[in-house]
Every structure is written in C-alpha cells, then in structure tokens.
Scaffold this motif. Structure first.
Motif, PDB file in Angstrom:
ATOM      1  N   SER A 266      -2.491  -8.296  -3.047  1.00 45.65           N
ATOM      2  CA  SER A 266      -3.520  -9.019  -2.298  1.00 45.65           C
ATOM      3  C   SER A 266      -4.120  -8.185  -1.180  1.00 45.65           C
ATOM      4  O   SER A 266      -5.286  -8.353  -0.822  1.00 45.65           O
ATOM      5  N   SER A 267      -3.323  -7.336  -0.615  1.00 44.86           N
ATOM      6  CA  SER A 267      -3.708  -6.646   0.611  1.00 44.86           C
ATOM      7  C   SER A 267      -3.154  -5.228   0.555  1.00 44.86           C
ATOM      8  O   SER A 267      -2.017  -5.029   0.124  1.00 44.86           O
ATOM      9  N   ILE A 268      -3.968  -4.268   0.995  1.00 49.19           N
ATOM     10  CA  ILE A 268      -3.581  -2.863   0.790  1.00 49.19           C
ATOM     11  C   ILE A 268      -3.660  -2.092   2.103  1.00 49.19           C
ATOM     12  O   ILE A 268      -4.747  -1.667   2.514  1.00 49.19           O
ATOM     13  N   PRO A 269      -2.526  -1.906   2.766  1.00 45.28           N
ATOM     14  CA  PRO A 269      -2.526  -1.035   3.939  1.00 45.28           C
ATOM     15  C   PRO A 269      -2.527   0.428   3.512  1.00 45.28           C
ATOM     16  O   PRO A 269      -1.657   0.874   2.766  1.00 45.28           O
ATOM     17  N   VAL A 270      -3.538   1.158   3.959  1.00 43.88           N
ATOM     18  CA  VAL A 270      -3.634   2.592   3.672  1.00 43.88           C
ATOM     19  C   VAL A 270      -3.210   3.326   4.947  1.00 43.88           C
ATOM     20  O   VAL A 270      -3.942   3.350   5.937  1.00 43.88           O
ATOM     21  N   ASN A 271      -2.001   3.854   4.907  1.00 50.71           N
ATOM     22  CA  ASN A 271      -1.454   4.554   6.071  1.00 50.71           C
ATOM     23  C   ASN A 271      -1.707   6.048   5.944  1.00 50.71           C
ATOM     24  O   ASN A 271      -1.709   6.611   4.838  1.00 50.71           O
ATOM     25  N   PHE A 272      -1.863   6.696   7.091  1.00 48.25           N
ATOM     26  CA  PHE A 272      -2.043   8.147   7.144  1.00 48.25           C
ATOM     27  C   PHE A 272      -0.876   8.708   7.942  1.00 48.25           C
ATOM     28  O   PHE A 272      -0.648   8.284   9.088  1.00 48.25           O
ATOM     29  N   LEU A 273      -0.161   9.639   7.333  1.00 46.52           N
ATOM     30  CA  LEU A 273       1.080  10.107   7.956  1.00 46.52           C
ATOM     31  C   LEU A 273       0.859  10.620   9.374  1.00 46.52           C
ATOM     32  O   LEU A 273       0.014  11.483   9.614  1.00 46.52           O
ATOM     33  N   ASN A 274       1.632  10.074  10.267  1.00 43.52           N
ATOM     34  CA  ASN A 274       1.721  10.582  11.633  1.00 43.52           C
ATOM     35  C   ASN A 274       3.133  11.161  11.726  1.00 43.52           C
ATOM     36  O   ASN A 274       4.091  10.425  11.981  1.00 43.52           O
ATOM     37  N   PRO A 275       3.290  12.452  11.465  1.00 45.59           N
ATOM     38  CA  PRO A 275       4.640  13.000  11.276  1.00 45.59           C
ATOM     39  C   PRO A 275       5.519  12.750  12.497  1.00 45.59           C
ATOM     40  O   PRO A 275       5.127  13.017  13.627  1.00 45.59           O
TER      41      PRO A 275
ATOM     42  N   GLY B 153       0.827  -1.194   0.000  1.00 49.06           N
ATOM     43  CA  GLY B 153       0.000   0.000   0.000  1.00 49.06           C
ATOM     44  C   GLY B 153       0.858   1.240   0.000  1.00 49.06           C
ATOM     45  O   GLY B 153       1.866   1.311  -0.717  1.00 49.06           O
ATOM     46  N   GLY B 154       0.468   2.216   0.804  1.00 51.64           N
ATOM     47  CA  GLY B 154       1.227   3.452   0.814  1.00 51.64           C
ATOM     48  C   GLY B 154       0.804   4.341   1.967  1.00 51.64           C
ATOM     49  O   GLY B 154       0.084   3.918   2.877  1.00 51.64           O
ATOM     50  N   ILE B 155       1.277   5.559   1.889  1.00 47.76           N
ATOM     51  CA  ILE B 155       1.022   6.543   2.938  1.00 47.76           C
ATOM     52  C   ILE B 155       0.435   7.789   2.283  1.00 47.76           C
ATOM     53  O   ILE B 155       0.973   8.260   1.274  1.00 47.76           O
ATOM     54  N   VAL B 156      -0.646   8.297   2.838  1.00 49.49           N
ATOM     55  CA  VAL B 156      -1.150   9.590   2.371  1.00 49.49           C
ATOM     56  C   VAL B 156      -0.870  10.637   3.446  1.00 49.49           C
ATOM     57  O   VAL B 156      -0.641  10.324   4.611  1.00 49.49           O
ATOM     58  N   GLY B 157      -0.840  11.890   3.007  1.00 50.43           N
ATOM     59  CA  GLY B 157      -0.516  12.979   3.928  1.00 50.43           C
ATOM     60  C   GLY B 157       0.919  13.466   3.760  1.00 50.43           C
ATOM     61  O   GLY B 157       1.429  14.188   4.613  1.00 50.43           O
ATOM     62  N   MET B 158       1.562  13.058   2.657  1.00 54.45           N
ATOM     63  CA  MET B 158       2.961  13.456   2.437  1.00 54.45           C
ATOM     64  C   MET B 158       3.055  14.566   1.391  1.00 54.45           C
ATOM     65  O   MET B 158       4.042  14.669   0.668  1.00 54.45           O
ATOM     66  N   GLY B 159       2.016  15.371   1.275  1.00 54.34           N
ATOM     67  CA  GLY B 159       2.045  16.500   0.352  1.00 54.34           C
ATOM     68  C   GLY B 159       1.563  16.176  -1.042  1.00 54.34           C
ATOM     69  O   GLY B 159       1.659  17.010  -1.952  1.00 54.34           O
TER      70      GLY B 159
ATOM     71  N   THR C 225      12.207  13.725  11.300  1.00 54.65           N
ATOM     72  CA  THR C 225      12.175  13.259   9.913  1.00 54.65           C
ATOM     73  C   THR C 225      11.961  14.459   8.993  1.00 54.65           C
ATOM     74  O   THR C 225      11.504  15.521   9.438  1.00 54.65           O
ATOM     75  N   SER C 226      12.253  14.265   7.704  1.00 55.00           N
ATOM     76  CA  SER C 226      12.095  15.391   6.778  1.00 55.00           C
ATOM     77  C   SER C 226      10.624  15.740   6.573  1.00 55.00           C
ATOM     78  O   SER C 226      10.300  16.811   6.074  1.00 55.00           O
ATOM     79  N   LEU C 227       9.709  14.845   6.947  1.00 55.60           N
ATOM     80  CA  LEU C 227       8.278  15.120   6.817  1.00 55.60           C
ATOM     81  C   LEU C 227       7.650  15.503   8.157  1.00 55.60           C
ATOM     82  O   LEU C 227       6.427  15.440   8.325  1.00 55.60           O
ATOM     83  N   GLU C 228       8.491  15.943   9.052  1.00 61.11           N
ATOM     84  CA  GLU C 228       8.026  16.304  10.393  1.00 61.11           C
ATOM     85  C   GLU C 228       6.872  17.305  10.357  1.00 61.11           C
ATOM     86  O   GLU C 228       5.944  17.218  11.154  1.00 61.11           O
ATOM     87  N   GLY C 229       6.925  18.263   9.411  1.00 58.12           N
ATOM     88  CA  GLY C 229       5.899  19.306   9.387  1.00 58.12           C
ATOM     89  C   GLY C 229       4.797  19.049   8.381  1.00 58.12           C
ATOM     90  O   GLY C 229       3.938  19.915   8.161  1.00 58.12           O
ATOM     91  N   ALA C 230       4.793  17.889   7.743  1.00 58.39           N
ATOM     92  CA  ALA C 230       3.814  17.607   6.690  1.00 58.39           C
ATOM     93  C   ALA C 230       2.516  17.091   7.283  1.00 58.39           C
ATOM     94  O   ALA C 230       2.407  16.855   8.467  1.00 58.39           O
ATOM     95  N   ASN C 231       1.531  16.930   6.473  1.00 57.18           N
ATOM     96  CA  ASN C 231       0.280  16.225   6.721  1.00 57.18           C
ATOM     97  C   ASN C 231      -0.877  17.012   6.148  1.00 57.18           C
ATOM     98  O   ASN C 231      -1.076  17.014   4.952  1.00 57.18           O
ATOM     99  N   GLY C 232      -1.666  17.725   6.937  1.00 58.15           N
ATOM    100  CA  GLY C 232      -2.804  18.452   6.393  1.00 58.15           C
ATOM    101  C   GLY C 232      -4.017  17.588   6.136  1.00 58.15           C
ATOM    102  O   GLY C 232      -4.960  18.020   5.478  1.00 58.15           O
ATOM    103  N   LEU C 233      -4.006  16.337   6.637  1.00 53.09           N
ATOM    104  CA  LEU C 233      -5.176  15.483   6.468  1.00 53.09           C
ATOM    105  C   LEU C 233      -6.279  15.899   7.438  1.00 53.09           C
ATOM    106  O   LEU C 233      -6.009  16.425   8.510  1.00 53.09           O
ATOM    107  N   THR C 234      -7.511  15.626   7.040  1.00 47.78           N
ATOM    108  CA  THR C 234      -8.640  15.752   7.961  1.00 47.78           C
ATOM    109  C   THR C 234      -9.295  14.382   8.064  1.00 47.78           C
ATOM    110  O   THR C 234      -9.117  13.529   7.177  1.00 47.78           O
TER     111      THR C 234
END
Ligand code: SF4
Length: 342
Positions: free
Chosen positions: A229-238, A204-210, A242-251
C-alpha cells in the motif's frame, strides 16, 4: 528529451504498467534529463494525490539491542556505534507521542520497535496503546515490530492498527549481503500476513547500499507484485559502527531518478521520500515532492531530520498542502481526509 518522458507519462496515465526496460532507462538517465523526467512523472502524482503531502511521524518506542544483524542499522547488537538503548515505552508515553504527532500535522503515527519480532508482553502493551490512540486521537496508526506470526497480526488488526511496516530493504538477490539472521522470504511472509489480516502494508527499502540499477528495479517490481500500500524509499545515511559505514555513493539527482521510477511503477501508491532525505537530496530535496506524496517529519529512528518548521516551509514553498484527518473517525468508519494550508 522531455518528449521521451512525456510519452512515458502519457502511456502510464492511460493505464500501462511501467516495464523493466523503462525503469532501467529512468535510472540510467543523465542529470540533465532528470528535471524533465520529474516534471513528466509529476503528472502521475497529481492525478492520484493532487498537491497533497502526507506527514508521517515515527516513534522509536524501543531502541537498540536488536538481535538481528541488518548491516545498515545502528540498533543492531552487532553494530559498534553509539545509539540510544531503552526498553519499550509505556502506554501513556506512546499515546502522548501520538497526540504530539497529530498536533504537528501528522497523517500517520508509526510505533517502531527494534526487534526480530514482538514478544507477548510487548505486543499487549502496544495493542493497548493503539486502542487508546484510535479512541482519542484522529490519526492513522502504523506499527513496525519486525517479523509477525499469524496470531500477532490478528491482535494488531483487532486493536485498530491501520498499517504495518515491514520493508524488503533491497533486491532478493542482495538480501543475504545485508542481513544473515533472517531471510528475504521471512520478510515477504510477514507482508503477506499483514494483507491476509486486512491491514495495509508499508513496505519499501533502502538505496545506497552498493546495489546496481537492476537491483533497484527488482525491489521496485517485487513491491508491485506484492501490491503493497505504501512505499518508503530510504536513502542510506551511513551510520558509524555499522558494516555499511563507508557505503553510499548516492547523488541528489540519482535519488530523484529513483523516486521518479518508483512513482512511475506505483502511480497511485503512497510513495514516501523517507530516511536519509536531508543528507542525500540536500538542496534538491523540495524537488522530491514532485513525485513523492509523503515524507517523515520530525526526524527518523536514530537520526534527526531538518525539523518540522523547515518541512512545512518546504511544502509551502513548493505550493503543496499538508493532508490531515478531520476529527475522530467513528468506530468502523474510514477516516476523512482534508488538505490544510501550511
Ligand atoms: S530488525 Fe530492524 S532494528 Fe533490528 S537490526 Fe534489522 S533494521 Fe535494525
């Protein structure tokens, strides 16, 4: 408003495949449109997974000191934040963790290591642990050990690994912004190896990375093209440092639209409400079960979750059941699934 999503669900239930324009329309819907969307797309979840929820339990079997530079990951050696650092656990520790995962109602136990790819001695130890788990404990086994070579995939399959995790993380177009030490194509190649060697893939992947809506759709359809077969949908917990420390913006509502879109594109697959569930969905996280049929319980690799008791309560309150295996599967036989009340 709800007619629009019910019409889409009708088409998908009749066998149509989600089109890119439809995926973008789902992602671009308003918050007010999202609950009717979830209710419509929940019909796909119920068609293929009933009211069952699979619990996946992670074991961080080797933590920190990873030579790769994935921008979201606190275990990377280029990340500056605090993280546990320890070498590969013993066989006994991995087996006992699998036993605890089963006792917690786990459907799948996943052994994860922080690494570019497994070394020979590490792989031998993990294979020994997997053989013991498969012989002693009725739980499916997944491993997540970085990039694989063909001989390594063959060893894991021979040891009894059911599924191998290797996420694409994000759209191909954006991968180089997230990681520079390996490529998107490296990741695709490992997923292909997993399939060639007869294992299921968890990818799967991670959303919330810009990323934008088009990137999320690209990731979703790349996974469909790979037939994972299987899809983990991760949501960034900054993570700090890390270089994505300030990212996200998800609701929370955006997270729910993303999950609904993944279900619409992958009606029968194991769509997991994965890392970052608690911090991003917050009080709306039970609604994610309307479209996702599995969750991680007992926390993640480097962050805690809400805990097993709260997960069970959430599943029960939503009227769902935990799916578990019944008894050890004889060698070579497919494990049996049953649903239990929580
Ligand atoms: S390869 Fe895995 S453990 Fe290593 S930095 Fe990337 S996500 Fe983290």
């Amino acid at each position: 408003m709800s007619d629009r999503w019910n019409d889409l669900a009708d088409r998908l239930l009749a066998g149509a495949r989600l089109e890119r324009a439809e995926a973008l329309a789902m992602l671009g819907a308003t918050d007010a449109e999202t609950l009717p969307m979830l209710q419509a797309i929940a019909r796909l979840r119920e068609r293929h997974h009933g009211r069952r929820v699979r619990l996946h339990v992670l074991l961080n079997a080797k933590s920190g000191m990873c030579p790769e530079d994935c921008g979201f990951c606190s275990q990377s050696s280029v990340a500056a934040g605090p993280v546990d650092r320890y070498p590969l656990l013993t066989v006994e520790e991995m087996v006992e963790s699998a036993r605890a995962a089963r006792a917690a109602g786990g459907w799948k136990f996943c052994i994860v290591t922080s690494t570019r790819g497994p070394g020979d001695l590490e792989l031998a130890r993990i294979c020994e642990a997997v053989r013991r788990i498969k012989a002693e404990i009725p739980i499916r086994v997944c491993t997540s050990l970085g990039l694989l070579k063909p001989g390594q995939a063959a060893m894991l399959k021979a040891a009894g690994v059911d599924r191998f995790n290797h996420n694409l993380e994000t759209a191909e177009r954006r991968f180089g912004e997230i990681c520079t030490t390996h490529s998107y194509e490296d990741r695709v190649e490992t997923v292909r190896l997993v399939h060639e060697h007869g294992m299921e893939s968890c990818c799967g992947g991670i959303v919330g990375m810009g990323e934008g809506d088009g990137d999320i759709a690209d990731l979703c359809f790349a996974l469909r093209d790979l037939d994972v077969s299987s899809i983990p949908v991760n949501f960034l917990n900054p993570r700090p440092g890390t270089s994505l420390e300030g990212a996200n913006g998800l609701t929370p509502w955006r997270c729910l639209r993303v999950l609904a879109m993944f279900r619409a594109a992958h009606p029968a697959k194991d769509v997991r409400v994965a890392g970052g569930r608690e911090v991003n969905l917050r009080s709306l996280q039970p609604l994610a079960l309307l479209v996702g049929n599995s969750i991680f319980t007992n926390g993640y690799l480097t962050t805690p979750g809400q805990g097993e008791d709260a997960d069970r309560r959430m599943i029960r309150d939503m009227g769902y059941e935990i799916e578990v295996e019944e008894g050890p599967a004889p060698a070579g036989a497919a494990p049996r699934d049953v649903a239990i009340r929580v």
